[in-house]
Design a protein around this motif. Sequence first.
Motif, PDB file in Angstrom:
ATOM      1  N   UNK A 176     -27.684 -30.213   8.052  1.00 15.54           N
ATOM      2  CA  UNK A 176     -26.240 -30.187   8.313  1.00 15.54           C
ATOM      3  C   UNK A 176     -25.460 -30.693   7.103  1.00 15.54           C
ATOM      4  N   UNK A 177     -25.992 -31.731   6.448  1.00 15.02           N
ATOM      5  CA  UNK A 177     -25.325 -32.278   5.266  1.00 15.02           C
ATOM      6  C   UNK A 177     -25.368 -31.300   4.089  1.00 15.02           C
ATOM      7  N   UNK A 181     -23.819 -26.252   0.824  1.00 13.53           N
ATOM      8  CA  UNK A 181     -24.460 -26.002  -0.458  1.00 13.53           C
ATOM      9  C   UNK A 181     -25.514 -24.900  -0.343  1.00 13.53           C
ATOM     10  N   UNK A 182     -25.968 -24.643   0.879  1.00 15.50           N
ATOM     11  CA  UNK A 182     -26.956 -23.596   1.115  1.00 15.50           C
ATOM     12  C   UNK A 182     -26.330 -22.221   0.966  1.00 15.50           C
ATOM     13  N   UNK A 183     -25.112 -22.046   1.514  1.00 17.65           N
ATOM     14  CA  UNK A 183     -24.538 -20.713   1.637  1.00 17.65           C
ATOM     15  C   UNK A 183     -23.162 -20.596   0.999  1.00 17.65           C
ATOM     16  N   UNK A 188     -18.396 -22.450   8.458  1.00 21.74           N
ATOM     17  CA  UNK A 188     -17.849 -22.604   9.799  1.00 21.74           C
ATOM     18  C   UNK A 188     -18.154 -21.430  10.710  1.00 21.74           C
ATOM     19  N   UNK A 189     -18.511 -20.274  10.120  1.00 21.88           N
ATOM     20  CA  UNK A 189     -18.844 -19.100  10.927  1.00 21.88           C
ATOM     21  C   UNK A 189     -20.311 -19.064  11.329  1.00 21.88           C
ATOM     22  N   UNK A 229     -31.680 -14.922   7.378  1.00 16.43           N
ATOM     23  CA  UNK A 229     -30.719 -14.953   6.278  1.00 16.43           C
ATOM     24  C   UNK A 229     -29.304 -15.199   6.777  1.00 16.43           C
ATOM     25  N   UNK A 230     -28.488 -15.836   5.945  1.00 12.56           N
ATOM     26  CA  UNK A 230     -27.124 -16.172   6.349  1.00 12.56           C
ATOM     27  C   UNK A 230     -26.317 -14.944   6.714  1.00 12.56           C
ATOM     28  N   UNK A 231     -26.403 -13.874   5.904  1.00 12.56           N
ATOM     29  CA  UNK A 231     -25.623 -12.673   6.198  1.00 12.56           C
ATOM     30  C   UNK A 231     -26.084 -12.040   7.495  1.00 12.56           C
ATOM     31  N   UNK A 232     -27.387 -11.997   7.723  1.00 16.48           N
ATOM     32  CA  UNK A 232     -27.915 -11.407   8.953  1.00 16.48           C
ATOM     33  C   UNK A 232     -27.540 -12.249  10.163  1.00 16.48           C
TER      34      UNK A 232
END
Length: 403
Positions: A176-177, A181-183, A188-189, A229-232
Amino acid sequence: MNLDQRWSVAGEATLQITSQDLALGMAKVEAELALHTCRHCNFEMSDRYHFDCPECGHEQPPVSSCRSCSGELRPEVVRYVASGPRGGTVTKMLAGVTCQRCAVSAVEHHQLLELDALARSSDQALHFLPELGIHTPLLLEVLVDAEVSGPGEPSEVVKQSGGLSVRVGSPSALFAAALELVTEQNAGDLFSATLQVTPGPPYSAPDRRQLQLLISQLQVELDAPLACWSASVAVSEDTPIDPVLTEQLSSWASDRDRTALALYNDIVRNKPPGRFSSCFRLLELVLQRRLEEEIAAARDAPAPNVDFQLLVRSCSMSLSDKLSRQVRSMPAPPLETLQRLWLTMRPGLAFDESKVYDVIASFRRLYADWAAAEQSLVLPWEEPDFDGCVPPILGLISAILEQ
């Protein structure tokens, strides 16, 4: 080199800079070294990622040069390592530049403060998987599309065997912290659960066999495949039905045979060979027919500044060249859509408009190679984000048809 070795979510670093290097003045932050100015009015911009000039509106990225010698800057992929007082380190690939004439290198300032703060709170060696997650020697944790922690859903699902554990549930405090920085997506989405694997990588061949078993058990209990994946994850609930693109194809005079519309219907229904392949077939068809429209117009109304034979030869160009030619001819190139595509195809690397067309074409070839190759126990988070590319490819097609 096999495909899973060739594919890298963060690319290969060309330079390493540490927080200590910055503190000792052995390297700089990019704003101290690089000057980014408008090609038209020479207005200074804050970074290289402006698609147009905020002063004069000129629609081109800025020119970057060295503040000291005005010389050319070489782009770098920087492995930035932040060290904390508790012995922890945080490593992430960032963009940077080098002035060879001045023998000075620099790293972009974006995220440096956050990375340094994360290092101060850590006692482990933490690494980022761009648009995926994080890993330490004790844990790998990645985004996952899974229905847990909601009303009527389990709070977590855990499977263990052979010294390995996999868990799907709420993100850890460390994740969470680190999420922002990951994406580069809007964090927030991403109301996402995470998949946690303990211990962290690397994983041996026996580990991979065991993890495949545990993942299959997770998917049975969740009654859904794992998308990492973030986009998926961000678009997993979205339908590919786009009323604007549907209307564009329905009214397109060059699609009287309805081939393009049929391909789009295949994408909506996810008809084999799948949305990724069908998206690229549609993109190639649209580019080819746009060229044919230009050729017909040039034949009917010859213009002195149009080389008709060169235009005809353009039909045999590569996908990369056709796409580059089409996009760069637009009054308002869809750079934000291209940036979204870059994010799914080259996560962790700075967007480069001059290279994005080759990247798109090579990513399609990677898909074909990936499907044909013998993949050695590849884990879900190690596969390229082919699904995440579908929405921006459709957006690019829509932008081409809009002109």
